[in-house]
Design an enzyme around this catalytic site. Sequence first.
Site, PDB file in Angstrom:
ATOM      1  N   HIS A 143       0.842  -1.206   0.000  1.00 22.66           N
ATOM      2  CA  HIS A 143       0.000   0.000   0.000  1.00 22.66           C
ATOM      3  C   HIS A 143       0.876   1.254   0.000  1.00 22.66           C
ATOM      4  CE1 HIS A 143      -3.410  -2.576   1.183  1.00 22.66           C
ATOM      5  NE2 HIS A 143      -4.151  -1.610   0.674  1.00 22.66           N
ATOM      6  N   LYS A 147      -0.477   4.832   4.604  1.00 23.66           N
ATOM      7  CA  LYS A 147      -1.374   3.887   5.306  1.00 23.66           C
ATOM      8  C   LYS A 147      -0.884   3.660   6.737  1.00 23.66           C
ATOM      9  CE  LYS A 147      -3.866  -0.430   4.825  1.00 23.66           C
ATOM     10  NZ  LYS A 147      -5.130   0.212   5.230  1.00 23.66           N
TER      11      LYS A 147
HETATM   12  P1  NAD Z   1      -7.171   9.498   5.112  1.00 23.52           P
HETATM   13  O1  NAD Z   1      -6.260   9.633   6.289  1.00 23.52           O
HETATM   14  O2  NAD Z   1      -6.772  10.135   3.822  1.00 23.52           O
HETATM   15  O3  NAD Z   1      -8.635  10.045   5.479  1.00 23.52           O
HETATM   16  C1  NAD Z   1      -9.282   9.846   6.709  1.00 23.52           C
HETATM   17  C2  NAD Z   1      -9.947  11.175   7.063  1.00 23.52           C
HETATM   18  O4  NAD Z   1     -10.796  10.965   8.194  1.00 23.52           O
HETATM   19  C3  NAD Z   1      -8.938  12.286   7.442  1.00 23.52           C
HETATM   20  O5  NAD Z   1      -9.235  13.449   6.684  1.00 23.52           O
HETATM   21  C4  NAD Z   1      -9.209  12.518   8.929  1.00 23.52           C
HETATM   22  O6  NAD Z   1      -8.980  13.849   9.328  1.00 23.52           O
HETATM   23  C5  NAD Z   1     -10.699  12.139   8.968  1.00 23.52           C
HETATM   24  N1  NAD Z   1     -11.229  11.934  10.317  1.00 23.52           N
HETATM   25  C6  NAD Z   1     -10.668  11.322  11.372  1.00 23.52           C
HETATM   26  N2  NAD Z   1     -11.481  11.385  12.441  1.00 23.52           N
HETATM   27  C7  NAD Z   1     -12.597  12.051  12.037  1.00 23.52           C
HETATM   28  C8  NAD Z   1     -13.790  12.438  12.682  1.00 23.52           C
HETATM   29  N3  NAD Z   1     -14.013  12.171  13.979  1.00 23.52           N
HETATM   30  N4  NAD Z   1     -14.722  13.111  11.959  1.00 23.52           N
HETATM   31  C9  NAD Z   1     -14.517  13.402  10.655  1.00 23.52           C
HETATM   32  N5  NAD Z   1     -13.383  13.082   9.989  1.00 23.52           N
HETATM   33  C10 NAD Z   1     -12.438  12.398  10.676  1.00 23.52           C
HETATM   34  O7  NAD Z   1      -7.399   7.940   4.920  1.00 23.52           O
HETATM   35  P2  NAD Z   1      -8.073   7.182   3.675  1.00 23.52           P
HETATM   36  O8  NAD Z   1      -7.026   6.650   2.757  1.00 23.52           O
HETATM   37  O9  NAD Z   1      -9.191   8.000   3.125  1.00 23.52           O
HETATM   38  O10 NAD Z   1      -8.677   5.899   4.439  1.00 23.52           O
HETATM   39  C11 NAD Z   1      -9.620   6.051   5.478  1.00 23.52           C
HETATM   40  C12 NAD Z   1      -9.933   4.653   6.039  1.00 23.52           C
HETATM   41  O11 NAD Z   1     -10.536   3.856   5.020  1.00 23.52           O
HETATM   42  C13 NAD Z   1      -8.688   3.871   6.496  1.00 23.52           C
HETATM   43  O12 NAD Z   1      -9.041   3.089   7.612  1.00 23.52           O
HETATM   44  C14 NAD Z   1      -8.372   2.997   5.299  1.00 23.52           C
HETATM   45  O13 NAD Z   1      -7.651   1.838   5.623  1.00 23.52           O
HETATM   46  C15 NAD Z   1      -9.773   2.656   4.844  1.00 23.52           C
HETATM   47  N6  NAD Z   1      -9.918   2.254   3.435  1.00 23.52           N
HETATM   48  C16 NAD Z   1     -10.838   1.302   3.196  1.00 23.52           C
HETATM   49  C17 NAD Z   1     -11.101   0.913   1.903  1.00 23.52           C
HETATM   50  C18 NAD Z   1     -12.202  -0.102   1.654  1.00 23.52           C
HETATM   51  O14 NAD Z   1     -12.467  -0.468   0.488  1.00 23.52           O
HETATM   52  N7  NAD Z   1     -12.882  -0.548   2.715  1.00 23.52           N
HETATM   53  C19 NAD Z   1     -10.386   1.474   0.828  1.00 23.52           C
HETATM   54  C20 NAD Z   1      -9.433   2.463   1.116  1.00 23.52           C
HETATM   55  C21 NAD Z   1      -9.220   2.856   2.431  1.00 23.52           C
END
Ligand code: NAD
Length: 260
Positions: free
Chosen positions: A148, A152
């Site tokens: 990744h 991550k």
């Molecule tokens: P990222 O860090 O770019 O985004 C996460 C966002 O959530 C950040 O902007 C952060 O400030 C925000 N956040 C944290 N706490 C918050 C709150 N209380 N209220 C509002 N916003 C809040 O990460 P990302 O790459 O977008 O991934 C996010 C999550 O999704 C991770 O856990 C990642 O592993 C997961 N993910 C899952 C899939 C899937 O298909 N299920 C795919 C990609 C990523």
Amino acid sequence: MSTLRLAIVGAAGRMGTSLLQNIADTPDLEVAAAVVRPKDLVLDALGPQQITPTTTLSTDEVDLVIDFSTPSACLEVASICARSKTPLVSGTTGLSPKELQELTKLSENFALLHAANFSVGVNLLARLVEEASRAFGDTADIELFEAHHRHKVDAPSGTALLLGEAAARGRNLRLHDVAAWSRQGHTGPRADDEIGFQVLRGGDIAGEHTVYFCAAGERLELTHRATDRGIFARGALRAARWLVHQKPGAYSMADMLFGE
Ligand code: NAD
């Protein structure tokens, strides 16, 4: 056609950004709220829709919540959804077994689809892995590799765990009894039932997973490569359209894709 009004939690993140972009192209979906952390309020408008972000989730005027944030935020969101009985699609990974249990318990009051990976390809891969694991039985050693992007924060990925669980299920094992999370130094020979995990982090890799079945005289490698995180966003939106018609309870991508 009625429009589905969505609240996006984590709207300023990588997945939040991809969701806003994908929703802009879909007439049946509308962003009712874009929830961010206070530090992200410096962005005064988000996505092609130019949504004004907010720091608190209100489910008034919202048909369904989509969450891609952090484990603690995911649980807070689930509590709010439980109180208002609002369906929740969450893709947040890195929840501990205890947090996952808490999430499932909360979902007695609302429809929840929590998935470590929303791509159709990965969910098909999980099925193939379980089948291959069952067919090889103890004649093959199972190893998983995942790669990744450098940002991550959890490892191995939620998807690697999902694939590891599928592999363990095929052999009637429990992943946590047989997983080898890392190896270093004088490890001794490999245990027969072991399922080993290797992790790479770097650059902008959207997500790669390979499950190896290493037998005497042959090796099967099953690989999925994501080239664009739009596949996760589109999968989550497909899940949203499906989940809004379901009764309270915890659902998986397999329930949606394979009607299980
Ligand atoms: P990222 O860090 O770019 O985004 C996460 C966002 O959530 C950040 O902007 C952060 O400030 C925000 N956040 C944290 N706490 C918050 C709150 N209380 N209220 C509002 N916003 C809040 O990460 P990302 O790459 O977008 O991934 C996010 C999550 O999704 C991770 O856990 C990642 O592993 C997961 N993910 C899952 C899939 C899937 O298909 N299920 C795919 C990609 C990523």
